[in-house]
Design an enzyme around this catalytic site. Structure first.
Site, short mmCIF file in Angstrom:
data_model
loop_
_atom_site.label_atom_id
_atom_site.label_comp_id
_atom_site.label_asym_id
_atom_site.label_seq_id
_atom_site.Cartn_x
_atom_site.Cartn_y
_atom_site.Cartn_z
N CYS A 164 0.84 -1.21 0.00
CA CYS A 164 0.00 0.00 0.00
C CYS A 164 0.86 1.25 0.00
CB CYS A 164 -0.92 0.00 1.22
SG CYS A 164 -2.15 -1.32 1.21
N CYS A 165 0.50 2.19 -0.85
CA CYS A 165 1.28 3.43 -0.96
C CYS A 165 0.62 4.60 -0.24
CB CYS A 165 1.50 3.79 -2.43
SG CYS A 165 -0.01 4.24 -3.31
#
Length: 306
Positions: free
Chosen positions: A71-72
């Protein structure tokens, strides 16, 4: 070469791997819609829908390369990076699943994709040390998808992991930029008059400024600010595609939103790639995806250097 795809999402990593002649044998994501989309396009892979913190890595097939796009959102400037935000802290913690997977299988290579700000994460030094203790060297590469034939400026960080003493710096090709005009269809779509009741004043200002800068045809963010107050020329790649349907096309005295098929092309997916029927769901998946042509060039370079 066989690969597994962690946080597989819409399947950008897997599609790029396929383009590079790498077989994806296993893919996982926590969102059922993402898993269904990936499975529809990559039926040869084993699919798992789960939180990868809970994964049983003994059930994952042997592989030569691990592909992962944690996840960014907890790192991205667009979403904020403040510590002690439970949502963002949980997002950042997904990167540790990469360490868990590599510890169990010890494949020869890995590629981790994220926003460049991932390198500024307060726990990145600890994460890096954990991977080095497993025998991996790390080589970060900042890559703009537009340099790999994608009609979109999308800057992302690809960390190449190799079981070697020296980091594997890749010599990547730099391809010609593809303009947005190569994707946009000015003859199709649901157009509406620019000057219609209820049109936001900010939109009208942006259209007026865009006409002065680019003429009668250009693209512009329809919501919020995006590319400032003028939009962008269709003679250059579009700006970064996000998880929101926010890009509009101006054509003379009418405008419309970018279509689902155009978003798919802007991300570098094949035109035959199956997406969810709902446009908002498809755009959400695409906005979180990795651009396949960039992956193709990275994996091809790894194969040539191996």
């Amino acid at each position: 070469m066989r690969a597994v795809d962690l946080f597989a999402g819409a399947g950008g990593f897997s599609t790029g791997a396929q383009m590079a002649g790498v077989e994806v044998v296993w893919a996982a994501n926590h969102w059922p819609v993402a898993v269904e989309t990936h499975a529809a396009n990559h039926p040869q892979a084993i699919h798992v829908c789960q939180d990868l913190h809970q994964a049983d890595w003994s059930q994952v097939p042997k592989h030569d390369i691990l592909l992962a796009s944690p996840c960014c959102q907890g790192h991205s400037k667009a979403r904020g990076k403040a510590a002690n935000n439970p949502q963002h802290d949980a997002s950042r913690s997904t990167a540790w699943a990469v360490v868990d997977a590599l510890e169990y299988h010890r494949p020869e290579f890995g590629v981790v994709e994220n926003v460049p700000e991932f390198l500024d994460w307060s726990l990145f030094p600890a994460w890096k040390i954990a991977l080095e203790l497993l025998g991996y060297s790390l080589a970060p590469h900042i890559i703009d998808a537009a340099d790999h034939g994608v009609p979109q400026h999308r800057e992302r960080m690809f960390i190449v992991l190799a079981r070697s003493k020296s980091p594997m710096g890749l010599q990547l090709p730099k391809r010609d930029h593809v303009p947005a005009s190569a994707v946009l269809d000015f003859e199709c779509g649901n157009w509406s008059p620019i000057n219609k009741p209820g049109r936001a004043a900010a939109t009208l200002r942006r259209v007026a400024n865009g006409r002065k800068a680019f003429g009668e045809r250009f693209i512009a963010p329809y919501y919020k600010s995006g590319s400032g107050l003028t939009g962008r020329s269709v003679a250059r790649p579009i700006g970064t595609i996000t998880t929101k349907d926010r890009w509009a096309i101006v054509n003379g005295d009418r405008m419309r939103m970018v279509s689902k098929d155009e978003y798919r092309a802007f991300m570098g997916f094949p035109s035959t790639y199956a997406l969810p029927a709902r446009k908002d769901t498809a755009v959400h998946l695409l906005g979180n995806a990795v651009c396949p042509p960039a992956v193709r060039d990275v994996l091809t370079a790894i194969k040539e250097a191996a």
